[in-house]
Structures are given as C-alpha cells and as structure tokens.
Design a protein around this motif. Structure first.
Motif, short mmCIF file in Angstrom:
data_model
loop_
_atom_site.label_atom_id
_atom_site.label_comp_id
_atom_site.label_asym_id
_atom_site.label_seq_id
_atom_site.Cartn_x
_atom_site.Cartn_y
_atom_site.Cartn_z
N ALA A 36 -38.18 -8.65 -8.21
CA ALA A 36 -36.85 -9.01 -8.71
C ALA A 36 -35.89 -8.98 -7.53
CB ALA A 36 -36.39 -8.04 -9.78
N ARG A 65 -44.66 -12.13 -9.15
CA ARG A 65 -45.03 -11.32 -10.31
C ARG A 65 -46.51 -11.56 -10.61
NH1 ARG A 65 -39.68 -11.05 -14.31
NH2 ARG A 65 -38.43 -9.97 -12.76
N MET A 88 -35.28 -15.81 -7.20
CA MET A 88 -34.30 -15.25 -8.13
C MET A 88 -32.92 -15.20 -7.48
SD MET A 88 -34.40 -11.65 -10.16
CE MET A 88 -35.58 -11.98 -11.43
N TRP A 155 -33.54 -3.30 -19.13
CA TRP A 155 -34.37 -3.76 -18.01
C TRP A 155 -34.67 -2.62 -17.06
CZ3 TRP A 155 -35.03 -4.29 -12.78
CH2 TRP A 155 -35.98 -5.23 -12.39
N ASN A 197 -30.08 -12.91 -16.50
CA ASN A 197 -30.10 -11.55 -17.01
C ASN A 197 -29.09 -10.71 -16.24
OD1 ASN A 197 -30.81 -9.17 -18.22
ND2 ASN A 197 -32.78 -8.96 -17.18
N ASP A 220 -26.70 -5.66 -11.46
CA ASP A 220 -27.82 -6.41 -10.88
C ASP A 220 -28.03 -7.60 -11.78
OD1 ASP A 220 -30.44 -7.39 -10.43
OD2 ASP A 220 -31.28 -5.81 -11.70
N THR A 221 -27.90 -8.79 -11.26
CA THR A 221 -28.17 -9.93 -12.13
C THR A 221 -29.29 -10.77 -11.55
OG1 THR A 221 -26.89 -11.79 -11.27
CG2 THR A 221 -25.65 -10.05 -12.44
N GLY A 222 -29.96 -11.49 -12.40
CA GLY A 222 -31.04 -12.32 -11.92
C GLY A 222 -31.15 -13.61 -12.71
N1 SER Z 1 -33.50 -7.25 -12.33
C1 SER Z 1 -33.26 -8.11 -13.43
C2 SER Z 1 -34.40 -9.04 -13.72
O1 SER Z 1 -35.31 -9.14 -12.93
C3 SER Z 1 -31.98 -8.89 -13.18
O2 SER Z 1 -31.99 -9.36 -11.88
O3 SER Z 1 -34.41 -9.67 -14.72
#
Ligand code: SER
Length: 842
Positions: A36, A65, A88, A155, A197, A220-222
C-alpha cells in the motif's frame, strides 16, 4: 488525461510534498512487499521516527499484492480489478490535517479534477464514525452515504501496524451493465466500484491483537491508478484500459489469437504478471527457491502455464518486456536501464520451466482422471518437487475444475523433505525488543555519530543495557553503552563496525537500533549512567576498513563500465582485511573480464583522485547521477561520495584519496544465487599479505619440484604420468593371453590387481568375437566379471554358474555380468569350470 500527474499536482497545490515511489521490498521485515502507499511511511505513523518538516506528502507508490495479508494472486485474471502489481495514488497527513480536509480534498479531486459525474458517486463510512458521516454531508446527499462494519470500513496494513476506520468512495458503473443480485452498494457485485479509500489512521495493532492509539491521528489514502484510469476511459475492466490493452494486444500478436473478454483469462493473467515480473526484476529481486524470489517465480510460472494454454510452447514472456517498458518507462526510468537484463532473466526462467511444464501437465491430467474431489497431495508434491509447479499453480489449475488439493499431505511431504527453509515472513521476531528500543529512543533521544571527523572523544553515557537489552543504571558485565557523542561506526551498508575502547573496556560490536547507536563492551570496570568516559576507536582497523569500503565503490564502477550498466549492487560486506561485493549478472565472469576489472580498479587507485563528500537532498543526489541502491531506504538528506569516476550515495567511512587504497586484488569470483555473482577482493595491507602468501606458496612449489621453471616442469610431469598410464594399460593387455576357440578369443584368468571391468572392456574392444571371465581376489573377497561379444553364450548365465562355485551369486546382461564370491580356495576350480563352460557353449 495523465491521472498520475494530475493527482500529484493537485495535492502539491494543497501543500503536499511529492515523494517518489519507494522500493517494492520494504525496509519493514513484517511485510513481504510494499502492499500500500502508506508502507514507506509506517514508522512515521507509529512515531518510531519523527516526520521531517513536511507533514503532508503525496505519492504514486508501486505495490505488489502477492503473498502476505493482502494476497490477490489467485484472483488475478478472473476478475476485472485484481492485480499482483498496481500503482497506488495517495495523500498522507502525519498529525497535520484529519478527516475534514481529507474528505474535502478527495471530493474536490474526484468531482472537479477527474470530473466524475456526481450522480454516480457514493461513499461509505465506518458504522460508528458519526463524524465522517456528518462531514460527508457537506458534499454529498445523506442517502448516498452508507455505514458498514469492520469488514469493509476498517483498514490495517498487516497483522500488525498502523490501522484505523476508513471511508470509501464508490463509482456506480451503471445498472445497464450489471444486474446480479450482488450489484448493490456494499454487495459483492462489480457495479459499485470502490475507487478511493481514506483511512483515518488512529491506532497501531500489536502482535497480541491489541489496539493502541497512535501519537497523532493521521491520514492515509489510497486510490488505485488502474481503476480510475478504466473509469475515466469508460471501460468496465481495468484490463480494457490503456494501461493494459497494449500488453494484451502484444500477447495476441505473439500467439496469433484474438482477445475476447469472456474467454480472456489467460491474456489477463499474463498481462498482469509481466508487469510485476518486470518491476520486481528491475528492482533487484530474482527468481529463487524461497522468499520474495519464490513469489516472483510463482507469478511468472502461473503466467507461463496460461501461456501454455494459449499455445505458447517456446519462451514468449521476455518478448513482452519491451511493451511494459514502453508503457511505464517514462515514469519509472530505471525500467529502461534494466530492460535487457530483465529480458534475459525472464527468458532463462522461461526455459527452466518450459522444459518440465509439458511433462508436469501430463502428470497432472493423468491424476485428474483418478480425482473425485481432492487432488492427491503426493502428486502435487511431485509436481512441485520434480517439475517446478508451485502449489498455488496446481491449485489454480484445479480451481478451473472446481477441485481442491490435499494440502495437509503436501505440507507433510514438504516438511519431511526438510531440504530447504520455507519462506517465513512472520514479521520481525524481535518485536518486543523493537518496542523497547522505541521507548529508549523517546527517553534518551538519538545520539550523534561524530566518527566521520574524529576517532576519539570524551562523551557522556546516556544509557546502559545489559546483554539482554534490559535497561540498567550501572554495568560491570558485558553490555551495551549509549554515548551522547560516539566515534564508533555501527555496522551498516555492508561496512562492519569499528573496534576500540570505551573507558578502557574493549568494544566488541556497535549496532544501530532505531536510531540508537549502541556499543557492546566487554566486562570490566563498572560504568554508570551520566559518567563521562573516553571513547577511542581502533584507528588502524578503521583505516583498513575504509580502504576496503572505498574499493567497493571503484569495483562497482568498474563492473558497470566493463559488464554494462545493468549491473547493480546486490549486497556487500566490508571488513578491515577483505571485501565482498555481490552484483546482478547472469554468467560467471571470464578470466579476461576479471583481469580487466582488476586492472581498471587499480588504474583508478593509481590516478590518486581526491574523495569528495557532499550532503544533499535525495532528489538532487539522484539528479547528479549518483548511484543509489534500490532496496535501500534513504533519508531525505544523503551523503554523496565521489571517488574518481564513481559517484554513490553512502553513509560509510572512506579514504581521502584513492591512492590510499594501495592496490587491489580479486581473490575469488563465485555465484550466489540465480543471476547474482560475488567478487571477493583485498586491498592495502591485506593485499600485500595476499601477494606475499602467493609468493611463498610458489616458492614452496618450486622447492618441491626442485625447479624454477614451474610451468615446463609440470608439463613434463603430466606427460610422464600419461605415458605411465598408457604403459599400465598395455601391460594388462599383454597379461590377458587368450586362446582361439572356433574363431572366438577366449580368456579365463585370475587377476589380482587392476580394474577387471575395464580390462574386460578393453579385451572386447580388441577382438570381434570374444568371451572373457576374470576373477579377482582382494583380502577375503572375490569379484568376478564376464564379458561376451558376438559369441553363443550369455555372460549372465556364465557368471552365475561360476559364482556359485565360489559361494556367491550374481548375474547381468548377455554381454556383461558381474558377481561376488567368498571361497578363495575354490578359485582354481572355478577357473577350470569356467573354461569348460565356454568350450561347451562354443
Ligand atoms: N492503506 C489504504 C489501502 O491500501 C489506503 O491507502 O487501501
């Protein structure tokens, strides 16, 4: 629209520092891969290391992943969204803004920059997060905000680490395309697609599962680049977007088949897996039997099996590297530098697997006929062990038939075999100890390494730990000392620690633990916290180590110059009397290559270039062309060492001028693992010692040979030996006298020395028709053998008959047979019978 750029620029305009993507291999031992965008910042979230001045950062992080908590490998190809490798986009606040701004920024970006139609957007919040529920209402109607539980809206990075409730933004892809019962907000269908997210980082989960509050609430956004790209391009699958279609088109071109979405699993698997393979290889991970290299192998082999289904019988995946570099090399420029090497590695791995895949699939299919529900664990193990089919590949093949595998049996066999350590990434085992250090760091602060300029100083003891890292106020036994200022270099970057003394106690080791530079001192005079003590390093050892360290830089440079810039450092060890340098390269180096490398390094030494050390930002350092290691995590401010023509990021200690290195000798070249070679070398005093030893050995050899001209003496001796060997051979020949019986040369004889099998072969080679039986007695054991060539008797029958007389047994083929026996006193009788036997037969 360049979404990557638009995202980074948008957050830069909101005061975020743009940070480059970190390596796929994180410095965090609890993770297999960076999975992430927040992973590189984990220690800042947890407060382990302080955040620098910019408390807002944004990045486009490459992620994998496959393996570990977030493992998507098995789904890839079958769904529109899963990937092993993806990018990401993320924005991060380290104790700066929180929910309100995070939500506002996200909304502004999706609605105004991406211009996604608002009527297609929905959001979710954690069921207990009233605050987020309220904040969202500033932007979106209440009935578009959903509350979900932990499963969807909490999360966490891994089993341990930072975590928190989250809020997700969804995009409705339209009722017209999706009509399954699961196509509602929160359902498993694809209609409502999660695109972003926002994690409200508030907790850290420890190994025992407990949550503790983080020092400061953070963000933390993704956002998955692949998803957003697909949406913006109006595609229903990520694979239909411009990030993947050129790869899929290339696969179609190579296999002469067209891609149809419904039956296109194999195309998608290959398109996804080639991206992860290229990135992992370019970042220095290579195919291996365990650990990350094994994950890479699993990924590529899974793709190769799908290639096989598409009809590829020859290596083909290396042919896709070009298109991946074309698509991604603009942003990730290192891909272009490593392109040829990556291609070669993929090709080699393809060859390795394709040589066994056909047989493996045959065995798999055979077993399938015997399988009702559960596929045999033994066969799965055989496929793994002999044919290189990773278990998840077999499982993947079974999945297509709705079958499972007897995993317990497989594991039992694996365990039994015990030949290799299984990859176990359960996180850093010393978690508890790490926690202690964190506390100590808070209490003592960081100490200062003054050893670049000074080799001795007076310092204050800030803290003491016993051998088991337990804090103590006084120390008489062996234990760790933390000085406020320390001249002791702690083992890092391959360079071993300094030796020396602290308050007259010998320093056995110096290590860095979370910013604490601690020296291990031998038992002696009692030390107390706050004591002022004298610390002094072993200057001679330091200087010799520095010479070896500087030489690794020159060696690295010479390797890249002579073998090509695809060579990159894969590890090193620098001590006061030797150096070891591992680097990526496919084949063993030739004698000529080694000589040129050695010569080149010595040239750079003789050129006596001044060492230039500069401190600069990581970005400037990279811009200046300095070499940085991919798997290394650097601070924002780095030291750059220019040494002759070499320029590298390095925190080690070095010579002031290359001439101080003296001379450089390569002592060994060897292989470490697939695609990684190792050079061992010595410089300075160790080089003198090495050369002296070589000379001594040489003079001993001269003495032994009683000659100064070793080469011609050895040549002469070799000739003599081969002459004697020949004579010995011929002497056996003459020993083997024979008689002629009806045109067959017959020999029945006892020979108590020599290799009777070889003698029989020789005898048979000499004549067109032959029958020979030889008996040999050594101590109390008898060996006998018989050979027959173009004669009407069978060696196997003959030998059996005669062996019985000697109290033994044996047999063999018609043309050759051997046996054992024990009655030595019956050998004459046996010889007589053997001759009788052959006479009768002829
Ligand atoms: N860590 C969160 C995710 O991987 C947001 O970046 O979804």
């Amino acid at each position: 629209m360049d979404i990557r750029k638009a995202y980074l620029n948008f957050f830069a305009s909101k005061g975020h520092e743009i940070v480059l993507s970190s390596p796929l291999v994180p410095s965090d031992a609890s993770l297999l891969f960076t999975n992430a965008g927040m992973v590189p910042f984990k220690s800042i979230f947890t407060g382990e290391i302080p955040c620098d001045k910019s408390k807002r950062k944004t990045s486009c992080q490459t992620c994998i992943r496959a393996g570990g908590k977030h493992n998507d490998l098995d789904n890839v190809g079958y769904t529109a969204r899963h990937h092993t490798f993806f990018e990401m986009l993320g924005n991060f606040s380290f104790g700066d803004y929180f929910k309100e701004e995070a939500i506002a920024y996200a909304w502004e970006f999706v609605s105004e920059v991406l211009e996604l139609p608002k009527e297609r957007l929905y959001v979710s919040v954690h069921e207990n997060d009233d605050e987020a529920f309220k904040l969202w209402q500033k932007h979106i109607q209440k009935d578009r905000i959903y509350r979900f539980g932990d499963k969807d809206n909490f999360w966490q990075m891994g089993d341990t680490g930072p975590c928190g409730p989250c809020s997700e933004i969804f995009y409705d892809q339209g009722e017209e395309h999706f009509h399954s019962a699961q196509d509602y907000m929160g359902g498993d269908g694809d209609r409502f697609l999660e695109i972003w997210n926002l994690v409200f980082m508030q907790y850290e989960r420890s190994a025992d599962g407990r949550l503790s509050a983080l020092p400061k609430p953070s963000i933390d956004t993704g956002m998955g680049l692949e998803r957003v790209s697909a949406i913006k391009e109006g595609k229903l699958s990520n694979f239909d977007s411009s990030l993947f279609m050129p790869i899929i088109d290339e696969i179609a071109r190579l296999c002469h088949k067209s891609y149809v979405y419904e039956s296109g699993v194999s195309f998608r698997v290959i398109a996804d897996h080639i991206r992860s393979s290229v990135f992992l290889l370019a970042q220095g991970i290579n195919f291996d039997k365990e650990g990350r290299g094994y994950v890479l192998r699993r990924i590529l082999r899974r793709a190769l099996r799908h290639g096989y289904l598409l009809g590829f019988k020859e290596p083909f995946m290396h042919g896709l590297v070009e298109v991946v570099c074309m698509l991604m090399g603009g942003h990730y420029t290192y891909l272009n530098e490593k392109k040829d090497w990556v291609k070669e590695q993929i090709y080699l791995e393809e060859e390795r697997f394709l040589s066994t895949i056909e047989k493996g699939i045959e065995i798999f299919n055979e077993e399938l006929l015997n399988t009702q529900k559960v596929f045999s664990g033994e066969v799965a193990f055989k496929l793994y062990d002999t044919y290189g089919f990773p278990l998840d590949l077999t499982e993947d093949m079974l999945k297509e038939k709705n079958l499972s595998v007897d995993e317990a049996k497989f594991e039992a066999l694996m365990h039994e075999q015990k030949t290799r350590a299984k990859a176990s990434w359960k996180g850093s085992g010393d978690k508890a100890v790490n926690g202690e250090f964190k506390n100590l760091l808070e209490k003592w602060g960081e100490n200062c390494f003054i050893g670049y300029d000074k080799t001795e100083c007076e310092s204050k003891i800030l803290g003491l730990l016993d051998e088991n890292f337990k804090e103590v106020s006084s120390l008489g036994n062996t234990g760790w000392v933390m000085l406020d200022n320390t001249p002791f270099y702690a083992t890092s970057g391959g360079q071993s620690a300094d030796g020396g003394v602290i308050a007259d106690r010998e320093v056995l080791d110096t290590q860095k633990f979370f910013g604490l530079n601690l020296s291990l001192v031998k038992a002696g005079k009692e030390l107390k916290v706050n004591d002022r003590v004298y610390a002094k390093i072993d200057k001679e050892k330091r200087e010799q180590t520095a010479r070896h360290h500087s030489a690794t830089h020159l060696l690295h440079h010479a390797l890249r110059e002579i073998l090509g810039t695809q060579v990159s450092q894969a590890g090193s060890l620098v001590e006061s009397n030797k150096l070891r340098f591992d680097f990526t390269h496919n084949k063993a180096l030739s004698k000529e290559e080694l000589q040129s490398i050695e010569k080149r390094v010595n040239e750079m030494i003789i050129n006596s270039s001044e060492a230039v050390l500069e401190n600069m930002s990581l970005e400037d350092a990279k811009k200046s062309g300095a070499i940085a290691l991919f798997n290394e995590k650097y601070q924002d401010n780095v030291r750059v060492l220019t040494l002759g023509e070499s320029k590298e990021l390095c925190g080690g200690t070095h010579v002031k001028n290359t001439a101080q290195i003296g001379s450089f000798y390569i002592t060994k070249e060897s292989g470490v693992s697939a695609g990684v070679r190792r050079i061992e070398a010595v410089v300075s005093k160790a080089a003198l010692e090495f050369v002296k030893n070589q000379f001594e050995e040489l003079s001993k050899i001269k003495e032994e040979l009683k000659s100064n001209d070793i080469l011609s003496t050895v040549k002469k001796l070799k000739n003599e030996i081969s002459h004697l060997k020949n004579e010995l051979k011929n002497s056996h020949k003459s020993e083997l006298d024979h008689e002629n019986i009806h045109g067959v040369k017959v020999c029945v004889k006892r020979v108590d020395s020599g290799d009777i099998k070889a003698m029989i072969d020789e005898f048979k080679n000499r004549f067109s028709k032959a029958a020979i039986l030889l008996i040999q007695a050594k101590e109390d054991k008898i060996t006998l053998a018989a050979g027959v060539k173009d004669a009407p008797l069978k060696a196997g029958v003959w030998i059996k008959e005669i062996a019985q007389i000697l109290g033994g047994n044996g047999g063999g083929r018609d043309d050759f047979a051997s046996a054992g026996g024990k009655y030595i006193q019956k050998i004459d009788e046996a010889l007589k019978q053997a001759l009788e036997f052959v006479k009768k037969a002829l």
